[in-house]
Design a protein around this motif. Structure first.
Motif, PDB file in Angstrom:
ATOM      1  N   LEU A  50       0.832  -1.204   0.000  1.00  9.46           N
ATOM      2  CA  LEU A  50       0.000   0.000   0.000  1.00  9.46           C
ATOM      3  C   LEU A  50       0.875   1.265   0.000  1.00  9.46           C
ATOM      4  O   LEU A  50       0.517   2.277  -0.598  1.00  9.46           O
ATOM      5  N   TYR A  51       2.007   1.198   0.669  1.00  5.37           N
ATOM      6  CA  TYR A  51       2.958   2.316   0.689  1.00  5.37           C
ATOM      7  C   TYR A  51       3.682   2.429  -0.657  1.00  5.37           C
ATOM      8  O   TYR A  51       3.800   3.519  -1.217  1.00  5.37           O
ATOM      9  N   ARG A  52       4.124   1.296  -1.170  1.00  2.26           N
ATOM     10  CA  ARG A  52       4.931   1.279  -2.395  1.00  2.26           C
ATOM     11  C   ARG A  52       4.112   1.692  -3.618  1.00  2.26           C
ATOM     12  O   ARG A  52       4.611   2.368  -4.524  1.00  2.26           O
ATOM     13  N   TYR A  53       2.846   1.285  -3.651  1.00  2.00           N
ATOM     14  CA  TYR A  53       2.002   1.572  -4.822  1.00  2.00           C
ATOM     15  C   TYR A  53       0.818   2.464  -4.427  1.00  2.00           C
ATOM     16  O   TYR A  53      -0.319   2.228  -4.825  1.00  2.00           O
ATOM     17  N   LYS A  54       1.105   3.495  -3.637  1.00  2.65           N
ATOM     18  CA  LYS A  54       0.030   4.328  -3.079  1.00  2.65           C
ATOM     19  C   LYS A  54      -0.806   5.025  -4.146  1.00  2.65           C
ATOM     20  O   LYS A  54      -1.957   5.386  -3.890  1.00  2.65           O
ATOM     21  N   ASP A  55      -0.249   5.212  -5.341  1.00  2.00           N
ATOM     22  CA  ASP A  55      -1.000   5.892  -6.406  1.00  2.00           C
ATOM     23  C   ASP A  55      -1.991   4.969  -7.112  1.00  2.00           C
ATOM     24  O   ASP A  55      -2.943   5.437  -7.749  1.00  2.00           O
ATOM     25  N   THR A  56      -1.769   3.661  -7.025  1.00  2.00           N
ATOM     26  CA  THR A  56      -2.632   2.725  -7.752  1.00  2.00           C
ATOM     27  C   THR A  56      -3.287   1.667  -6.859  1.00  2.00           C
ATOM     28  O   THR A  56      -4.157   0.936  -7.316  1.00  2.00           O
ATOM     29  N   LEU A  57      -2.863   1.580  -5.602  1.00  2.00           N
ATOM     30  CA  LEU A  57      -3.383   0.552  -4.700  1.00  2.00           C
ATOM     31  C   LEU A  57      -3.815   1.197  -3.394  1.00  2.00           C
ATOM     32  O   LEU A  57      -3.035   1.889  -2.737  1.00  2.00           O
ATOM     33  N   THR A  58      -5.079   0.982  -3.017  1.00  2.00           N
ATOM     34  CA  THR A  58      -5.588   1.482  -1.741  1.00  2.00           C
ATOM     35  C   THR A  58      -6.123   0.316  -0.925  1.00  2.00           C
ATOM     36  O   THR A  58      -6.240  -0.807  -1.426  1.00  2.00           O
ATOM     37  N   SER A  59      -6.462   0.593   0.320  1.00  2.00           N
ATOM     38  CA  SER A  59      -6.966  -0.473   1.187  1.00  2.00           C
ATOM     39  C   SER A  59      -8.240  -1.101   0.629  1.00  2.00           C
ATOM     40  O   SER A  59      -8.518  -2.276   0.880  1.00  2.00           O
ATOM     41  N   SER A  60      -9.013  -0.343  -0.152  1.00  2.00           N
ATOM     42  CA  SER A  60     -10.247  -0.892  -0.731  1.00  2.00           C
ATOM     43  C   SER A  60      -9.968  -1.872  -1.868  1.00  2.00           C
ATOM     44  O   SER A  60     -10.876  -2.556  -2.335  1.00  2.00           O
ATOM     45  N   ASN A  61      -8.694  -1.928  -2.323  1.00  2.00           N
ATOM     46  CA  ASN A  61      -8.319  -2.851  -3.400  1.00  2.00           C
ATOM     47  C   ASN A  61      -7.743  -4.155  -2.884  1.00  2.00           C
ATOM     48  O   ASN A  61      -7.318  -5.003  -3.664  1.00  2.00           O
ATOM     49  N   VAL A  62      -7.703  -4.318  -1.563  1.00  2.00           N
ATOM     50  CA  VAL A  62      -7.127  -5.520  -0.955  1.00  2.00           C
ATOM     51  C   VAL A  62      -8.232  -6.287  -0.236  1.00  2.00           C
ATOM     52  O   VAL A  62      -9.088  -5.702   0.428  1.00  2.00           O
ATOM     53  N   LEU A  63      -8.208  -7.595  -0.377  1.00  2.00           N
ATOM     54  CA  LEU A  63      -9.216  -8.452   0.266  1.00  2.00           C
ATOM     55  C   LEU A  63      -8.521  -9.588   0.999  1.00  2.00           C
ATOM     56  O   LEU A  63      -7.594 -10.207   0.484  1.00  2.00           O
ATOM     57  N   ILE A  64      -8.980  -9.854   2.220  1.00  2.00           N
ATOM     58  CA  ILE A  64      -8.487 -10.990   2.995  1.00  2.00           C
ATOM     59  C   ILE A  64      -9.545 -12.088   2.989  1.00  2.00           C
ATOM     60  O   ILE A  64     -10.716 -11.836   3.279  1.00  2.00           O
ATOM     61  N   ILE A  65      -9.125 -13.311   2.638  1.00  2.00           N
ATOM     62  CA  ILE A  65      -9.970 -14.494   2.829  1.00  2.00           C
ATOM     63  C   ILE A  65      -9.548 -15.091   4.167  1.00  2.00           C
ATOM     64  O   ILE A  65      -8.414 -15.558   4.320  1.00  2.00           O
ATOM     65  N   SER A  66     -10.423 -15.030   5.139  1.00  2.00           N
ATOM     66  CA  SER A  66     -10.071 -15.476   6.491  1.00  2.00           C
ATOM     67  C   SER A  66     -11.018 -16.568   6.957  1.00  2.00           C
ATOM     68  O   SER A  66     -12.149 -16.671   6.484  1.00  2.00           O
ATOM     69  N   PRO A  67     -10.578 -17.377   7.912  1.00  2.00           N
ATOM     70  CA  PRO A  67     -11.402 -18.508   8.334  1.00  2.00           C
ATOM     71  C   PRO A  67     -12.627 -18.129   9.152  1.00  2.00           C
ATOM     72  O   PRO A  67     -13.657 -18.774   9.057  1.00  2.00           O
ATOM     73  N   ASN A  68     -12.532 -17.067   9.979  1.00  2.00           N
ATOM     74  CA  ASN A  68     -13.675 -16.728  10.837  1.00  2.00           C
ATOM     75  C   ASN A  68     -13.494 -15.324  11.403  1.00  2.00           C
ATOM     76  O   ASN A  68     -12.468 -14.681  11.219  1.00  2.00           O
ATOM     77  N   LYS A  69     -14.505 -14.856  12.144  1.00  2.00           N
ATOM     78  CA  LYS A  69     -14.490 -13.509  12.693  1.00  2.00           C
ATOM     79  C   LYS A  69     -13.549 -13.381  13.887  1.00  2.00           C
ATOM     80  O   LYS A  69     -13.158 -12.278  14.260  1.00  2.00           O
TER      81      LYS A  69
END
Length: 557
Positions: free
Chosen positions: A240-259
């Motif tokens: 997110l720091y390295r590609y701050k112009d093209t990548l934001t937190s809304s562009n990242v998704l975590i697949i996680s096992p549970n809450k």
């Protein structure tokens, strides 16, 4: 050498701490003024609503939006500065580049901080290129990759600090990467139930993972306690720091096992100055894909059924659907369906006749698309080019009838009936057992979704530019095949193949690499979690000769 003594280091810290407090006060003033300006602008709009024309109204709205955006950025900066006030930095590296006469001292912190007027950096972000010197090299020859290219030189000094509430607890001179004393202190410190950032103790092999920018799919195989989840989250923060112009937190998704996992990791990214990122479970993805098609039991209901032991064949069904052979069998079946399930016939209306040969020729000429799209395109082409017996263009009502007739020529319009036919095709009809009306066993959920994507085509989630999958061993090959189709983006996949909790459906590293053959794999073998006593006891229960326990102090009751 700059700040050679500990007394000089303390004086430097006091100076930086004072600058940070001053910067924080200035930001607070800016935020207060910004808030007042926004309130006044909104009040002006409300009072003068009737007098303003459309252009003036729009211009004032734009000004308010810009002020709000500026205020949000200032608030984010305040959050970063507030973090630095307590702990301005944790490391320092003195580096003499080959093209410079002087040695430059770089202080490394969670965030960057610079002089307002000159923009000279006083603290460098741990993700900055120069900070890699601190993590990757001993005193001596070193280099870092700057935006303008490789910078060679020599590290003359490395130091590590423990600073709390702006006060220096200790400073350690270190010739090596991360000094053992620092790591020991951090490992023995009291921990809560939330994961914390590890920027002060990132190891060289962990830094290699965090800063990897080249791998399309990066698989992290880590033993228990190796910090793989924390490293993966720091990797996200770095990207997110390295590609701050093209990548934001809304562009990242975590697949996680549970809450529970969600709560555990919730603290890391905000601590590093990034927003929380989206997180979903595999079951939530399945609900979206199968909405309106069928219902299914949950993974926990499947496990409960196994424990009750009422169905002796359930384990066999789960094993088959958790294997690579299932994907191969489904691929073969889809090709069979394309060849044999489109049962063509003549279409005869009052003014129109279309031969089955014409329809079949059109269908066979269309390649490179999923079955359903192929059928739709066939129906569109035939209805669009057909003429009446008199050579006239057919009316819209007849065109709709032709499209409907062609689609009905496909033997299995229902996805669920097609999936049932798959097991008949295999000669294993008993492999599909519904738990209720149109309700699948959990083991059938992703095979059905995979079949749906193969038959109907996938609609890739373009908004997601990086996918993070945790507990990789608990997902089956067909689940990975579904993720590959839905998320054609870069991926970080992590877990430990020896820690699966899924009865009969754990996945090995080679099986995952079958789905992602171009993936790069990195192993983390050092365990930082347990004391040597606990690690040795665990080795007697299930031995792992490759695990390297890191000695850490015992914390007695």
């Amino acid at each position: 050498m700059l700040n050679e003594s500990e007394a000089a280091e303390r004086k430097h810290l006091d100076d930086i701490h004072g600058r940070l407090l001053m910067a924080l006060r200035e930001i607070e003033d800016k935020l207060s003024d910004s808030y007042k300006d926004i309130i006044e602008a909104k009040k002006y709009l409300w009072v003068n609503m009737a007098q303003l024309d459309a252009a003036e109204w729009a211009a004032n709205r734009v000004d308010i939006s810009l002020s709000i955006d500026t205020g949000e950025k200032t608030a984010a900066k305040r959050q970063r500065i507030s973090k630095l006030v307590s702990t301005p930095y944790f490391g320092r590296v003195d580096f003499k580049a080959v093209d410079r006469l002087e040695v430059d001292a770089y202080y490394i912190g969670v965030h960057a901080f610079s002089e307002e007027e000159s923009q000279h950096n006083l603290i460098y972000d741990w993700r900055s290129p120069v900070a890699s010197l601190f993590y990757d090299f001993n005193v001596g020859e070193a280099f870092y990759q700057a935006p303008m290219g490789k910078v060679d030189g020599d590290i003359t000094t490395k130091r590590q600090y423990k600073i709390k509430d702006g006060i220096l607890d200790y400073v350690i001179e270190s010739s090596f990467n991360i000094h053992d004393d620092v790591l020991q202190k951090e490992l023995s410190s009291t921990s809560d139930e939330k994961m914390k950032n590890i920027v002060a103790t990132i190891q060289q092999e962990q830094n290699k993972i965090i800063r990897n920018e080249t791998s399309s799919e990066l698989i992290i195989q880590g033993v228990a306690g190796s910090g793989k989840t924390s490293v993966a989250l720091h990797r996200v923060a770095y990207l997110l720091y390295r590609y701050k112009d093209t990548l934001t937190s809304s562009n990242v998704l975590i697949i996680s096992p549970n809450k529970v996992f969600s709560d555990y990791i919730s603290n890391v990214l905000p601590e590093l100055g990034e927003e929380k990122i989206m997180e979903v479970s595999m079951e939530e993805l399945a609900e979206k894909e199968l909405a309106g098609i069928c219902k299914f039991e949950t993974f926990y209901e499947q496990v409960a059924g196994l424990l009750e032991g009422q169905d002796e064949e359930i384990a066999e069904r789960i094993r088959y659907k958790a294997g690579m052979s299932l994907i191969q069998d489904l691929d073969i079946f889809v090709k069979h369906a394309e060849l044999h399930f489109f049962e063509v016939d003549n279409i005869e209306l009052e003014q129109v006749f279309i031969s089955k040969k014409e329809i079949l020729d059109c269908y066979q000429s269309i390649t490179g698309m999923p079955l359903k799209q192929r059928l739709d395109k066939t129906a569109t082409i035939i209805s669009g080019q057909s003429k009446t017996r008199d050579g006239e263009r057919i009316p819209p009502a007849d065109a709709r009838k032709i499209k409907a007739a062609i689609k009905k020529m496909y033997r299995y319009p229902s996805l669920l009936t097609l999936y049932k036919e798959f097991y008949n095709y295999l000669g294993k009809p008993g492999m599909l057992k519904l738990t209720g009306k149109n309700k699948l066993e959990f083991a059938d959920v992703f095979p059905l979704i995979y079949l749906k994507l193969q038959v109907e085509g996938a609609a890739p989630m373009q908004m997601v530019k990086h996918l993070l999958v945790d507990e990789m061993q608990d997902y089956t090959p067909v689940q990975y095949a579904v993720l590959a189709a839905c998320f054609p983006c870069k991926k970080t996949i992590l877990g430990d193949s020896s820690q699966s909790v899924n009865p009969y459906s754990s996945t090995s590293l080679p099986a995952i690499k079958n789905v992602f053959p171009q993936a790069e794999t990195i192993e983390l073998l050092k365990s930082y979690r347990s004391t040597l006593e606990i690690a040795n006891f665990a080795q007697r229960i299930r031995r792992n000769d490759r695990l390297i326990p890191v000695e850490r102090p015992w914390r007695g009751a």
